[in-house]
Design a protein around this motif. Structure first.
Motif, PDB file in Angstrom:
ATOM      1  N   GLY A 142       3.552  13.881   3.153  1.00 40.80           N
ATOM      2  CA  GLY A 142       2.652  13.710   4.292  1.00 40.80           C
ATOM      3  C   GLY A 142       1.324  14.417   4.155  1.00 40.80           C
ATOM      4  O   GLY A 142       0.358  14.058   4.851  1.00 40.80           O
ATOM      5  N   THR A 143       1.266  15.412   3.288  1.00 42.20           N
ATOM      6  CA  THR A 143      -0.003  16.114   3.054  1.00 42.20           C
ATOM      7  C   THR A 143      -0.492  15.955   1.613  1.00 42.20           C
ATOM      8  O   THR A 143      -1.408  16.659   1.184  1.00 42.20           O
ATOM      9  CB  THR A 143       0.159  17.610   3.371  1.00 42.20           C
ATOM     10  N   SER A 144       0.102  15.012   0.881  1.00 41.49           N
ATOM     11  CA  SER A 144      -0.303  14.820  -0.511  1.00 41.49           C
ATOM     12  C   SER A 144      -1.660  14.125  -0.585  1.00 41.49           C
ATOM     13  O   SER A 144      -2.050  13.351   0.300  1.00 41.49           O
ATOM     14  CB  SER A 144       0.745  13.993  -1.262  1.00 41.49           C
ATOM     15  N   ARG A 145      -2.370  14.388  -1.643  1.00 34.04           N
ATOM     16  CA  ARG A 145      -3.715  13.814  -1.797  1.00 34.04           C
ATOM     17  C   ARG A 145      -3.695  12.287  -1.852  1.00 34.04           C
ATOM     18  O   ARG A 145      -4.492  11.638  -1.150  1.00 34.04           O
ATOM     19  CB  ARG A 145      -4.375  14.393  -3.056  1.00 34.04           C
ATOM     20  N   GLU A 184       0.824  -1.214   0.000  1.00 32.10           N
ATOM     21  CA  GLU A 184       0.000   0.000   0.000  1.00 32.10           C
ATOM     22  C   GLU A 184       0.855   1.259   0.000  1.00 32.10           C
ATOM     23  O   GLU A 184       0.647   2.166  -0.807  1.00 32.10           O
ATOM     24  CB  GLU A 184      -0.891   0.008   1.241  1.00 32.10           C
ATOM     25  N   ARG A 185       1.789   1.317   0.935  1.00 35.84           N
ATOM     26  CA  ARG A 185       2.577   2.538   1.054  1.00 35.84           C
ATOM     27  C   ARG A 185       3.443   2.762  -0.185  1.00 35.84           C
ATOM     28  O   ARG A 185       3.575   3.893  -0.657  1.00 35.84           O
ATOM     29  CB  ARG A 185       3.470   2.469   2.307  1.00 35.84           C
ATOM     30  N   LEU A 186       4.040   1.710  -0.703  1.00 37.90           N
ATOM     31  CA  LEU A 186       4.938   1.861  -1.838  1.00 37.90           C
ATOM     32  C   LEU A 186       4.193   2.115  -3.143  1.00 37.90           C
ATOM     33  O   LEU A 186       4.823   2.430  -4.159  1.00 37.90           O
ATOM     34  CB  LEU A 186       5.835   0.633  -1.957  1.00 37.90           C
ATOM     35  N   SER A 187       2.874   1.992  -3.130  1.00 36.79           N
ATOM     36  CA  SER A 187       2.079   2.358  -4.302  1.00 36.79           C
ATOM     37  C   SER A 187       1.699   3.834  -4.292  1.00 36.79           C
ATOM     38  O   SER A 187       1.182   4.352  -5.287  1.00 36.79           O
ATOM     39  CB  SER A 187       0.808   1.503  -4.373  1.00 36.79           C
ATOM     40  N   VAL A 188       1.957   4.521  -3.190  1.00 35.25           N
ATOM     41  CA  VAL A 188       1.691   5.963  -3.104  1.00 35.25           C
ATOM     42  C   VAL A 188       2.831   6.711  -3.794  1.00 35.25           C
ATOM     43  O   VAL A 188       4.004   6.476  -3.478  1.00 35.25           O
ATOM     44  CB  VAL A 188       1.575   6.408  -1.630  1.00 35.25           C
ATOM     45  N   MET A 196      18.630  13.494  11.031  1.00 32.87           N
ATOM     46  CA  MET A 196      17.287  13.768  10.544  1.00 32.87           C
ATOM     47  C   MET A 196      16.617  14.836  11.410  1.00 32.87           C
ATOM     48  O   MET A 196      16.571  14.719  12.630  1.00 32.87           O
ATOM     49  CB  MET A 196      16.443  12.493  10.572  1.00 32.87           C
ATOM     50  N   ARG A 197      16.081  15.861  10.743  1.00 36.57           N
ATOM     51  CA  ARG A 197      15.373  16.939  11.413  1.00 36.57           C
ATOM     52  C   ARG A 197      13.867  16.771  11.191  1.00 36.57           C
ATOM     53  O   ARG A 197      13.418  16.647  10.058  1.00 36.57           O
ATOM     54  CB  ARG A 197      15.817  18.290  10.847  1.00 36.57           C
ATOM     55  N   PRO A 198      13.050  16.753  12.245  1.00 36.09           N
ATOM     56  CA  PRO A 198      11.609  16.521  12.058  1.00 36.09           C
ATOM     57  C   PRO A 198      10.938  17.657  11.306  1.00 36.09           C
ATOM     58  O   PRO A 198      11.244  18.835  11.511  1.00 36.09           O
ATOM     59  CB  PRO A 198      11.085  16.417  13.488  1.00 36.09           C
ATOM     60  N   ALA A 199      10.022  17.283  10.418  1.00 36.15           N
ATOM     61  CA  ALA A 199       9.189  18.251   9.707  1.00 36.15           C
ATOM     62  C   ALA A 199       7.882  18.431  10.473  1.00 36.15           C
ATOM     63  O   ALA A 199       7.657  17.809  11.515  1.00 36.15           O
ATOM     64  CB  ALA A 199       8.935  17.760   8.281  1.00 36.15           C
ATOM     65  N   ALA A 200       7.014  19.274   9.956  1.00 29.30           N
ATOM     66  CA  ALA A 200       5.715  19.487  10.586  1.00 29.30           C
ATOM     67  C   ALA A 200       4.953  18.167  10.658  1.00 29.30           C
ATOM     68  O   ALA A 200       5.010  17.361   9.718  1.00 29.30           O
ATOM     69  CB  ALA A 200       4.916  20.514   9.793  1.00 29.30           C
ATOM     70  N   PRO A 201       4.235  17.892  11.748  1.00 28.64           N
ATOM     71  CA  PRO A 201       3.527  16.614  11.877  1.00 28.64           C
ATOM     72  C   PRO A 201       2.423  16.477  10.834  1.00 28.64           C
ATOM     73  O   PRO A 201       1.767  17.464  10.482  1.00 28.64           O
ATOM     74  CB  PRO A 201       2.947  16.663  13.298  1.00 28.64           C
ATOM     75  N   PRO A 202       2.210  15.258  10.328  1.00 30.76           N
ATOM     76  CA  PRO A 202       1.146  15.045   9.349  1.00 30.76           C
ATOM     77  C   PRO A 202      -0.224  15.155  10.016  1.00 30.76           C
ATOM     78  O   PRO A 202      -0.346  14.998  11.237  1.00 30.76           O
ATOM     79  CB  PRO A 202       1.408  13.621   8.842  1.00 30.76           C
ATOM     80  N   PRO A 203      -1.271  15.417   9.229  1.00 26.61           N
ATOM     81  CA  PRO A 203      -2.611  15.575   9.812  1.00 26.61           C
ATOM     82  C   PRO A 203      -3.192  14.249  10.305  1.00 26.61           C
ATOM     83  O   PRO A 203      -2.774  13.170   9.889  1.00 26.61           O
ATOM     84  CB  PRO A 203      -3.425  16.144   8.650  1.00 26.61           C
ATOM     85  N   MET A 204      -4.171  14.344  11.195  1.00 23.11           N
ATOM     86  CA  MET A 204      -4.900  13.175  11.690  1.00 23.11           C
ATOM     87  C   MET A 204      -5.689  12.538  10.546  1.00 23.11           C
ATOM     88  O   MET A 204      -6.252  13.220   9.691  1.00 23.11           O
ATOM     89  CB  MET A 204      -5.837  13.582  12.815  1.00 23.11           C
TER      90      MET A 204
END
Length: 274
Positions: free
Chosen positions: A109-112, A75-79, A193-201
């Motif tokens: 992380g915020t892609s459709r 699933e994830r690798l098909s994104v 690694m520097r953290p980016a903004a957290p992904p949405p719920m």
């Protein structure tokens, strides 16, 4: 003044028998006065961004591993933008699982396509996800990288810089600590690694509850655990890290490789099964 850098290589020999250190600066624009922690070195992974997860699992972990390898990876690798998925298992202690996804950019992380997938969990995911415990999850920019590829075992440091010492700590890690680690015999790669903004719920996340925020991460990879023990004692001493700017809430774990796959692997598998 903005300069377009050329790729370069620097070889350093060592009297103590350590391996030569290779540092290659990627062809990026550089501006005078840019902080040291924005510099790029050899790309150990397939991109300069990653998604990282730490968690435990309630009950028989074979249930998790079956789902994770045979459905979730696919699933994830098909994104679009997910390049490689890797599951690691703790040698001792907790959290049991470390999962890394090499991605084209933290904006994934915020892609459709990503959010659509997470908001439509499968029935198998619905059965497994509520058994996740203590999830720490987030996207990260890789801001310093030495070496090439991943070995079979990793040492992972999680930390939070003190606000008043962030630049000093990141500069020390980038300019001194990581190059010294990468020069150690048996080490394959070392990354900051520097953290980016957290992904949405999302609906998938709601099945297991809110995630803990992602800290900063140093990941050191080797083909044998022995050099990782040396790295831990020499370079990740708590008193030293706190002295150069880290908060005292440091977490250090070792993990071994369990499963890794690329987006191309997943595409072939789905084509054959479809």
């Amino acid at each position: 003044m903005i300069l377009q850098s050329a790729s370069w290589q620097s070889w350093q020999t060592h009297d103590d028998g350590a391996k030569p250190l290779v540092a290659v600066q990627i062809g990026k624009k550089m501006c005078c006065g840019v902080p040291a922690h924005s510099r790029r070195w050899t790309m150990a992974l397939s991109s300069d961004a990653t998604m990282v997860l730490f968690y435990d699992f309630e009950g028989d972990t074979a249930d998790h591993d079956d789902w994770h390898s045979n459905q979730h990876f696919l699933e994830r690798l098909s994104v679009p933008g997910f390049l490689r998925a890797t599951r690691w298992v703790a040698r001792t202690g907790s959290p049991r699982y470390l999962v890394t996804y090499e991605v084209s950019d933290t904006n994934i992380g915020t892609s459709r396509p990503y959010l659509e997938r997470l908001n439509d969990p499968t029935s198998w995911t619905g059965q497994v996800m509520p058994r996740f415990r203590g999830m720490t999850r987030g996207f990260c920019d890789i801001i310093a990288s030495h070496g090439i590829g991943l070995g079979s075992t990793v040492l992972v440091l999680r930390f939070t810089p003190r606000t008043d010492s962030m630049d000093h700590l990141v500069d020390a890690l980038t300019d001194d600590v990581l190059p010294a680690i990468a020069a150690t015999a048996g080490i394959v790669s070392a990354l900051l690694m520097r953290p980016a903004a957290p992904p949405p719920m999302t609906r998938e996340q709601s099945l297991r509850g809110p995630d803990k925020p992602m800290p900063w991460v140093v990941l050191v990879s080797a083909y044998d655990p022995a050099p990782l023990n040396r790295v831990a004692s020499v370079h990740f001493d708590k008193a030293h890290l706190c002295n150069i700017g880290a908060s005292p809430d440091l977490v250090l774990n070792q993990y071994t490789l369990a499963h890794t796959a690329t987006a191309a692997d997943a595409a072939r598998q789905m084509a054959q099964s479809g």
